[in-house]
Scaffold this motif. Sequence first.
Motif, PDB file in Angstrom:
ATOM      1  N   ALA A   1       2.755   1.146   8.886  1.00  0.00           N
ATOM      2  CA  ALA A   1       3.349   1.653   7.808  1.00  0.00           C
ATOM      3  C   ALA A   1       2.429   2.067   6.391  1.00  0.00           C
ATOM      4  O   ALA A   1       2.209   2.943   5.412  1.00  0.00           O
ATOM      5  CB  ALA A   1       4.257   0.706   7.192  1.00  0.00           C
ATOM      6  N   ASP A   2       0.947   1.380   6.791  1.00  0.00           N
ATOM      7  CA  ASP A   2      -0.305   2.250   6.005  1.00  0.00           C
ATOM      8  C   ASP A   2      -0.557   3.050   6.459  1.00  0.00           C
ATOM      9  O   ASP A   2      -1.600   3.786   5.285  1.00  0.00           O
ATOM     10  CB  ASP A   2      -0.811   0.200   5.902  1.00  0.00           C
TER      11      ASP A   2
ATOM     12  N   ALA B   1      -2.290  -5.162   2.007  1.00  0.00           N
ATOM     13  CA  ALA B   1      -3.870  -5.908   1.206  1.00  0.00           C
ATOM     14  C   ALA B   1      -4.845  -5.809   2.030  1.00  0.00           C
ATOM     15  O   ALA B   1      -6.069  -6.729   0.937  1.00  0.00           O
ATOM     16  CB  ALA B   1      -3.175  -7.987   2.001  1.00  0.00           C
ATOM     17  N   HIS B   2      -4.951  -4.954   2.819  1.00  0.00           N
ATOM     18  CA  HIS B   2      -5.788  -3.923   3.004  1.00  0.00           C
ATOM     19  C   HIS B   2      -6.568  -3.098   2.681  1.00  0.00           C
ATOM     20  O   HIS B   2      -7.574  -2.434   2.841  1.00  0.00           O
ATOM     21  CB  HIS B   2      -5.819  -3.383   4.641  1.00  0.00           C
ATOM     22  N   ALA B   3      -5.520  -2.975   1.092  1.00  0.00           N
ATOM     23  CA  ALA B   3      -6.426  -1.886   0.361  1.00  0.00           C
ATOM     24  C   ALA B   3      -8.398  -1.714  -0.506  1.00  0.00           C
ATOM     25  O   ALA B   3      -8.231  -0.909   0.255  1.00  0.00           O
ATOM     26  CB  ALA B   3      -5.805  -1.562  -1.317  1.00  0.00           C
ATOM     27  N   ARG B   4      -8.611  -2.272  -0.372  1.00  0.00           N
ATOM     28  CA  ARG B   4     -10.177  -2.732  -1.016  1.00  0.00           C
ATOM     29  C   ARG B   4     -10.298  -3.061   0.430  1.00  0.00           C
ATOM     30  O   ARG B   4     -12.244  -2.672   0.613  1.00  0.00           O
ATOM     31  CB  ARG B   4     -10.088  -3.623  -1.857  1.00  0.00           C
ATOM     32  N   VAL B   5     -10.176  -3.592   1.209  1.00  0.00           N
ATOM     33  CA  VAL B   5     -11.741  -4.354   2.337  1.00  0.00           C
ATOM     34  C   VAL B   5     -11.571  -3.423   3.597  1.00  0.00           C
ATOM     35  O   VAL B   5     -12.603  -3.265   4.279  1.00  0.00           O
ATOM     36  CB  VAL B   5     -10.137  -5.479   3.241  1.00  0.00           C
TER      37      VAL B   5
ATOM     38  N   ALA C   1     -10.336  -1.436  12.437  1.00  0.00           N
ATOM     39  CA  ALA C   1      -9.782  -2.417  13.116  1.00  0.00           C
ATOM     40  C   ALA C   1      -9.436  -3.473  12.412  1.00  0.00           C
ATOM     41  O   ALA C   1      -8.623  -4.001  12.941  1.00  0.00           O
ATOM     42  CB  ALA C   1     -10.450  -2.634  14.150  1.00  0.00           C
ATOM     43  N   ALA C   2      -9.971  -3.413  11.211  1.00  0.00           N
ATOM     44  CA  ALA C   2      -9.494  -5.303  10.410  1.00  0.00           C
ATOM     45  C   ALA C   2      -7.889  -4.938   9.867  1.00  0.00           C
ATOM     46  O   ALA C   2      -6.872  -5.224   9.434  1.00  0.00           O
ATOM     47  CB  ALA C   2     -10.085  -4.502   8.521  1.00  0.00           C
ATOM     48  N   LEU C   3      -7.392  -3.194  10.079  1.00  0.00           N
ATOM     49  CA  LEU C   3      -6.140  -2.958   9.597  1.00  0.00           C
ATOM     50  C   LEU C   3      -5.251  -3.244  10.033  1.00  0.00           C
ATOM     51  O   LEU C   3      -4.111  -3.713  10.503  1.00  0.00           O
ATOM     52  CB  LEU C   3      -6.331  -0.976   9.764  1.00  0.00           C
ATOM     53  N   LEU C   4      -5.771  -3.874  11.725  1.00  0.00           N
ATOM     54  CA  LEU C   4      -4.937  -4.347  12.191  1.00  0.00           C
ATOM     55  C   LEU C   4      -4.521  -6.412  11.971  1.00  0.00           C
ATOM     56  O   LEU C   4      -3.374  -6.462  13.051  1.00  0.00           O
ATOM     57  CB  LEU C   4      -5.189  -4.350  13.892  1.00  0.00           C
ATOM     58  N   LEU C   5      -5.356  -7.045  11.584  1.00  0.00           N
ATOM     59  CA  LEU C   5      -4.796  -7.975  11.783  1.00  0.00           C
ATOM     60  C   LEU C   5      -4.321  -8.571  10.027  1.00  0.00           C
ATOM     61  O   LEU C   5      -4.296  -8.259   9.255  1.00  0.00           O
ATOM     62  CB  LEU C   5      -7.085  -8.202  11.705  1.00  0.00           C
ATOM     63  N   ASN C   6      -3.807  -9.935  10.014  1.00  0.00           N
ATOM     64  CA  ASN C   6      -4.170 -10.143   8.962  1.00  0.00           C
ATOM     65  C   ASN C   6      -4.969 -10.588   7.868  1.00  0.00           C
ATOM     66  O   ASN C   6      -6.125 -11.326   8.856  1.00  0.00           O
ATOM     67  CB  ASN C   6      -3.036 -12.014   8.869  1.00  0.00           C
ATOM     68  N   ARG C   7      -4.560 -10.346   7.085  1.00  0.00           N
ATOM     69  CA  ARG C   7      -5.727 -10.673   5.831  1.00  0.00           C
ATOM     70  C   ARG C   7      -5.061 -12.259   5.329  1.00  0.00           C
ATOM     71  O   ARG C   7      -3.933 -11.809   4.685  1.00  0.00           O
ATOM     72  CB  ARG C   7      -5.834  -9.640   5.111  1.00  0.00           C
ATOM     73  N   VAL C   8      -6.363 -12.542   5.081  1.00  0.00           N
ATOM     74  CA  VAL C   8      -6.051 -14.219   4.519  1.00  0.00           C
ATOM     75  C   VAL C   8      -6.536 -14.862   3.605  1.00  0.00           C
ATOM     76  O   VAL C   8      -7.978 -13.997   4.035  1.00  0.00           O
ATOM     77  CB  VAL C   8      -6.143 -15.161   5.915  1.00  0.00           C
TER      78      VAL C   8
END
Length: 396
Positions: free
Chosen positions: A155-156, A215-219, A235-242
Motif C-alpha cells: 500500500a505504501d 511510519a516509513h516516510a522519513r526513514v 528493504a526497511a519498507l518491509l519491516l515494522n518501525r518501532v
Amino acid sequence: MHRLTNQVRPYAWGARTAIPRLLGTEPDGTPQAELWLGAHHGAPSTAHCDEGPRPLPRLIADDPHRVLGRRTTERFGARLPFLLKFLAAEAPLSLQVHPDAERARSGFDAEERAGIPVDAPHRNYRDPHHKPELLLALEPFEALCGFREPAAARADLEGLDCALARLLRDDLAAPDTHDALRSALTRLLTLSAAGRERLIGEFVAEWSASGGRGAHARVITELADRYPGDPGAVAALLLNRVTLWPGQALFLPAGNMHAYLRGTAVEVMASSDNVLRAGLTCKHVDAPELLDVVDFSVLPIPYARPALMDGRREFRPAAPEFALHEIGPGRVAAHLPGEGPTVVLALRGEVELVAEVGRGITLHRGESVFVRADNGPIKVEGHGHVVAATVGDQVY
C-alpha cells in the motif's frame, strides 16, 4: 565479587558522548558504540582480583565450577554464556539477522574447515553459538524490527511509477505472505551491480518527492542519504518501525531481521558475535546465506514484558543463556539470584552490593562487577539505577 574493566567498541555508528558520560571520561570526538561486559573473545572484560587484574575468561577457565557454578558449567561448559552491552547509537546499525544454534555451529565448522581466519572481513560465523538478544531502552530508541504484512508495504508503494516500485508491488502481491516477503527481499539483495544504483536512486527520488508514506516516510530517505545505492534502505519498507520508550524492551530470536536506528540502550545476549548483514553497512553482505537464515513470518512486534520480582523488573525471554534484571531508578532494595554468575552495571547513583559470601562492593555510575556463583545471592541497596545479567535458566 570482582570489579570489572570493560572494552569499548568504536564502531562508526556510535555516539560521541553517551559512553564517556556513563564512564565519567572526557569524549575524544570519536564514535563509541558499545561497552562490552563479559568474556567473549572479541573484547573480554578484565576482573580485578586480590592478586591483580586477570582476563575474565582466564578467571573462569581456572575454576569454572566455583566461578560459574556447577549447574551453569554442566549446561554451557566452562564459559560465560551471556554478554551484557551498553549500546549508544547515533546512526543506524546494519540491517541484520542472527542464526539459530544449529546454523551457527554448522556455519562455523564449515568456515573453520575452509581455513578462513576468524577475523577475516568476509567471515560469516566468528564463533559456534547462536545470538538471541534482548534490548532494553534507556531513552527513546528507534528501530526496525520484524516483517510487517506485505499488503501494508504494498500500500505504501501505490502511486509510485519507478521500475523498482512496480516490481516490488508484484512481489508483495503473492497470496502467501512468506513467498511475498521472500520474493521482495530476494529481489532487493540480488539486484545486479550494474543496475542497482540506478534502480534504488530512482526509487528514493520518487519516494522523497512524494513525501513518503506512513511510519516509513522519513526513514527510507534518511537511510538512503547515509547509504546511497544500498538496497537496505528500501528493504526497511518491509519491516515494522518501532519506537521504544525508557523501560520498554524487545526480544530478538534467531531469524528476526532488524536494524537499530538511534538511541541508548542495554543489551543482553547469548555470548556470540555472529551477524549476517543485508545492508546499511560497508561490511560483508552474503545474500544467499542471509536469505537461508531469515524467518519470513509476519509476527507481532516482539516486545519483552517484565515480571516484578523482589524489588526488580526481570526480563526472562525464551533463551536459556540469559535473563536481564533492572533495579531502579530511585531508592532500591532488591535481591539478585545466586545460583550462577552475574554481571552488574550501575547506570546512575550509588548502590551497595552485599554478598552472602565475601566482601560487599559499592558501585557508582559506570562501574561494574562480576559476581561469582560462590558468592551466593546478592542484595542491592542504595539510590540509583542498576542492570544485571544472569543465566536465564537459574532456579530461585
